[in-house]
Each structure stands twice: as C-alpha cells, then as structure tokens.
Design a protein around this motif. Structure first.
Motif, mmCIF file in Angstrom:
data_model
loop_
_atom_site.group_PDB
_atom_site.id
_atom_site.type_symbol
_atom_site.label_atom_id
_atom_site.label_comp_id
_atom_site.label_asym_id
_atom_site.label_seq_id
_atom_site.Cartn_x
_atom_site.Cartn_y
_atom_site.Cartn_z
ATOM 1 N N ASP A 4 0.871 -1.179 0.000
ATOM 2 C CA ASP A 4 0.000 0.000 0.000
ATOM 3 C C ASP A 4 0.906 1.226 0.000
ATOM 4 O O ASP A 4 1.396 1.662 1.050
ATOM 5 C CB ASP A 4 -0.895 -0.015 1.244
ATOM 6 C CG ASP A 4 -1.821 1.188 1.327
ATOM 7 O OD1 ASP A 4 -1.756 2.052 0.420
ATOM 8 O OD2 ASP A 4 -2.575 1.287 2.310
ATOM 9 N N VAL A 5 1.153 1.781 -1.177
ATOM 10 C CA VAL A 5 2.120 2.871 -1.306
ATOM 11 C C VAL A 5 1.671 4.122 -0.562
ATOM 12 O O VAL A 5 2.502 4.943 -0.150
ATOM 13 C CB VAL A 5 2.389 3.200 -2.797
ATOM 14 C CG1 VAL A 5 2.999 2.006 -3.507
ATOM 15 C CG2 VAL A 5 1.110 3.634 -3.500
ATOM 16 N N ARG A 9 5.618 6.031 4.682
ATOM 17 C CA ARG A 9 6.194 7.349 5.014
ATOM 18 C C ARG A 9 7.713 7.281 5.195
ATOM 19 O O ARG A 9 8.404 8.291 5.126
ATOM 20 C CB ARG A 9 5.560 7.896 6.290
ATOM 21 C CG ARG A 9 4.094 8.290 6.138
ATOM 22 C CD ARG A 9 3.524 8.797 7.434
ATOM 23 N NE ARG A 9 4.325 9.897 8.003
ATOM 24 C CZ ARG A 9 4.220 10.308 9.269
ATOM 25 N NH1 ARG A 9 3.369 9.709 10.095
ATOM 26 N NH2 ARG A 9 4.962 11.308 9.700
ATOM 27 N N ALA A 10 8.209 6.076 5.462
ATOM 28 C CA ALA A 10 9.646 5.894 5.686
ATOM 29 C C ALA A 10 10.079 4.558 5.100
ATOM 30 O O ALA A 10 9.288 3.611 5.038
ATOM 31 C CB ALA A 10 9.960 5.948 7.179
ATOM 32 N N ILE A 11 11.339 4.483 4.677
ATOM 33 C CA ILE A 11 11.858 3.262 4.048
ATOM 34 C C ILE A 11 13.155 2.848 4.722
ATOM 35 O O ILE A 11 14.065 3.667 4.890
ATOM 36 C CB ILE A 11 12.111 3.470 2.547
ATOM 37 C CG1 ILE A 11 10.876 4.072 1.859
ATOM 38 C CG2 ILE A 11 12.481 2.144 1.882
ATOM 39 C CD1 ILE A 11 11.123 4.492 0.427
ATOM 40 N N MET A 174 10.273 -2.071 4.768
ATOM 41 C CA MET A 174 11.582 -2.713 4.892
ATOM 42 C C MET A 174 11.948 -3.357 3.569
ATOM 43 O O MET A 174 11.187 -4.174 3.032
ATOM 44 C CB MET A 174 11.549 -3.778 5.998
ATOM 45 C CG MET A 174 12.863 -4.538 6.155
ATOM 46 S SD MET A 174 14.238 -3.474 6.673
ATOM 47 C CE MET A 174 15.642 -4.291 5.891
ATOM 48 N N VAL A 175 13.103 -2.990 3.028
ATOM 49 C CA VAL A 175 13.555 -3.493 1.732
ATOM 50 C C VAL A 175 14.828 -4.314 1.934
ATOM 51 O O VAL A 175 15.824 -3.803 2.458
ATOM 52 C CB VAL A 175 13.830 -2.336 0.756
ATOM 53 C CG1 VAL A 175 14.227 -2.872 -0.618
ATOM 54 C CG2 VAL A 175 12.622 -1.417 0.651
ATOM 55 N N LYS A 186 8.080 -7.805 8.955
ATOM 56 C CA LYS A 186 6.731 -8.264 9.288
ATOM 57 C C LYS A 186 6.513 -8.262 10.795
ATOM 58 O O LYS A 186 5.443 -7.874 11.283
ATOM 59 C CB LYS A 186 6.500 -9.676 8.730
ATOM 60 C CG LYS A 186 6.692 -9.817 7.227
ATOM 61 C CD LYS A 186 5.827 -8.858 6.427
ATOM 62 C CE LYS A 186 4.358 -9.250 6.431
ATOM 63 N NZ LYS A 186 3.568 -8.387 5.521
ATOM 64 N N ARG A 187 7.508 -8.682 11.551
ATOM 65 C CA ARG A 187 7.380 -8.732 13.010
ATOM 66 C C ARG A 187 7.292 -7.341 13.626
ATOM 67 O O ARG A 187 6.726 -7.168 14.710
ATOM 68 C CB ARG A 187 8.558 -9.510 13.596
ATOM 69 C CG ARG A 187 8.508 -11.002 13.263
ATOM 70 C CD ARG A 187 9.805 -11.708 13.592
ATOM 71 N NE ARG A 187 9.720 -13.131 13.242
ATOM 72 C CZ ARG A 187 10.745 -13.977 13.296
ATOM 73 N NH1 ARG A 187 11.948 -13.538 13.674
ATOM 74 N NH2 ARG A 187 10.584 -15.237 12.964
ATOM 75 N N ALA A 188 7.847 -6.357 12.925
ATOM 76 C CA ALA A 188 7.776 -4.982 13.423
ATOM 77 C C ALA A 188 6.470 -4.304 13.023
ATOM 78 O O ALA A 188 6.156 -3.224 13.511
ATOM 79 C CB ALA A 188 8.956 -4.172 12.888
ATOM 80 N N GLY A 189 5.713 -4.946 12.128
ATOM 81 C CA GLY A 189 4.458 -4.357 11.662
ATOM 82 C C GLY A 189 4.621 -3.507 10.424
ATOM 83 O O GLY A 189 3.705 -2.780 10.034
ATOM 84 N N ALA A 190 5.797 -3.599 9.769
ATOM 85 C CA ALA A 190 6.064 -2.830 8.560
ATOM 86 C C ALA A 190 5.659 -3.614 7.320
ATOM 87 O O ALA A 190 5.494 -4.837 7.366
ATOM 88 C CB ALA A 190 7.550 -2.481 8.483
ATOM 89 N N GLN A 191 5.525 -2.921 6.215
ATOM 90 C CA GLN A 191 5.376 -3.591 4.928
ATOM 91 C C GLN A 191 6.776 -3.970 4.446
ATOM 92 O O GLN A 191 7.775 -3.379 4.875
ATOM 93 C CB GLN A 191 4.696 -2.670 3.916
ATOM 94 C CG GLN A 191 3.269 -2.316 4.292
ATOM 95 C CD GLN A 191 2.560 -1.568 3.176
ATOM 96 O OE1 GLN A 191 1.941 -2.154 2.301
ATOM 97 N NE2 GLN A 191 2.655 -0.240 3.226
#
Length: 229
Positions: A4-5, A9-11, A174-175, A186-191
């Motif tokens: 979901d782009v 807000r942060a990468i 997270m990339v 995923k464990r942090a709740g990030a995409q």
C-alpha cells in the motif's frame, strides 16, 4: 498482498545484496578459491558451482543468524568481523560494489520519504560503504548489528529506526534481499519488499511474507513514485 504505497512514510534499506552488490562479488571471490579443487568440480565450471553453493547456503545462513540472535552473539560476531577488516585493509571493499541505479533511486526517494539503513553489518563496515559511494546524506538513521541487542530477523532494528525517524513502524517499508529482512519487517508491523539482486530466492522471500518482490532494488522508485508526478 501488494504494498500500500499510500501508507508508506519511511523506508528502511538493508545493505548487502540490496544496495551493495555483495552477492555477485562473493560468487566471483569464491570461484577463485575453488580453483584449488577445480579437478573435483563437475564440468570444471567454478563460477557455476560457486553460484550453486551460495544459493544452497541461503537457508542455513538464515538459521545461523537466528541462532546467533538467540544466543546474543550477533554483536560479538560483528565486532570480530570489523577487527578483521582493519587487519586486512586490501580486502576491505573487495566484496562491496554499488548496485546499478541505487544512487539515483535514493536521490529520488529521499525527496518524498525518510530513509534509514537497517543492516546486519558492523557499524564501521556500514559507514565505510556509505562513505565510499557518498550515500550517507540520504539517510536519516543508520542501524547496524551493534545498534540494538538483537538484529534481524528480530524486529528490534526496525522499531529502533522508526523511533529515530519519528514514525510508527506500521508506516515503514523494509527493503531487503533475505528472509531475515522480511521477517524483521513483518514482526515490526512494517510492509516489506524483497529484492532478487542479492542472496535471497523468490520462493523463500514469498514464504516469509514479502508484500512485493522486485528483480532489482532500483525499481522501487518506479513503484512508489508512480503517482507523484
């Protein structure tokens, strides 16, 4: 589920295999060492054999990283690696090249998002890489193996990076190129976005829960900035 782009807000970027072309360089380095036993390699193709070894090592490496985390040894290993780098200055950057298109991507993304490094590298190695390619100015926060008690695949580094950037982990992306990158996100709740220019394989990254898979890290700018004109 696709990324979901509009939520991003942060990468957070991994380094090895994501910004740094460590994978291919490691294969070349390993193939040279295999010259010593080339007579034992089927077909005598050292490069192809080295590629297979790196691919086979991916899953065991993920398991080893998790074990080091649980034993609390990840920071100690990073510290030892850092000392060895100083003892072998000629090899310091031997396995670190910038992946094509990465610098241009960071320049584009930094105008719209807050960026962070979240790497399992040691601190000095990470800073050396960023300085070598003049990338440090793009990042608000730099998280290494020595920043938090636990590193990836634990969520701690991403949660720390999010706090430093002043955002919730839920709006972070997270990339990375490996399973620990995806699991940590995923464990942090990030995409999460998995890239195939490093050590990770598509099937493993998807199984870990990557929201998006890209063949190259540089393509991320096209995905995120498509509707920003």
């Amino acid at each position: 589920m696709p990324v979901d782009v509009h939520r991003v807000r942060a990468i957070c970027f991994d380094v090895d295999g994501t910004l740094s072309d460590t994978d291919d360089q490691f294969v070349l380095h390993l193939s040279r060492w295999l010259n010593l036993i080339s007579f034992l390699i089927p077909g005598g193709d050292n490069l192809a054999f080295a590629q297979k070894l790196v691919m086979l090592a991916e899953s065991p490496s993920n398991g080893l990283l998790t074990l080091l985390d649980r034993l609390g040894l990840d920071a100690a290993i990073a510290a030892v690696t850092q000392r060895l780098r100083h003892l072998l200055p000629g090899e310091r950057y031997a396995l670190s090249l910038l992946i094509p298109g990465v610098k241009e991507m960071l320049q584009s993304l930094s105008a719209h998002y807050v960026l962070a490094i979240v790497s399992a590298r040691g601190e000095q190695s990470t800073l050396d890489f960023l300085d070598r390619f003049d990338l440090k100015s793009y990042f608000h926060t730099i998280v290494t193996a020595q920043t938090c008690r636990f590193t990836k695949p634990y969520p701690d580094p991403i949660l720390y990076a999010a706090a430093q950037m002043g955002v919730s982990a839920s709006v972070c992306l997270m990339v990375g190129d490996t399973v620990p990158d995806i699991l940590a996100g995923k464990r942090a709740g990030a995409q999460t976005v998995g890239v195939l220019c490093g050590f990770g394989q598509e099937t493993e990254l998807r199984r870990a829960g990557a929201d998006l898979i890209l063949p190259q890290t540089s393509l991320l700018a096209q995905v995120l900035l498509a509707d920003k004109g």
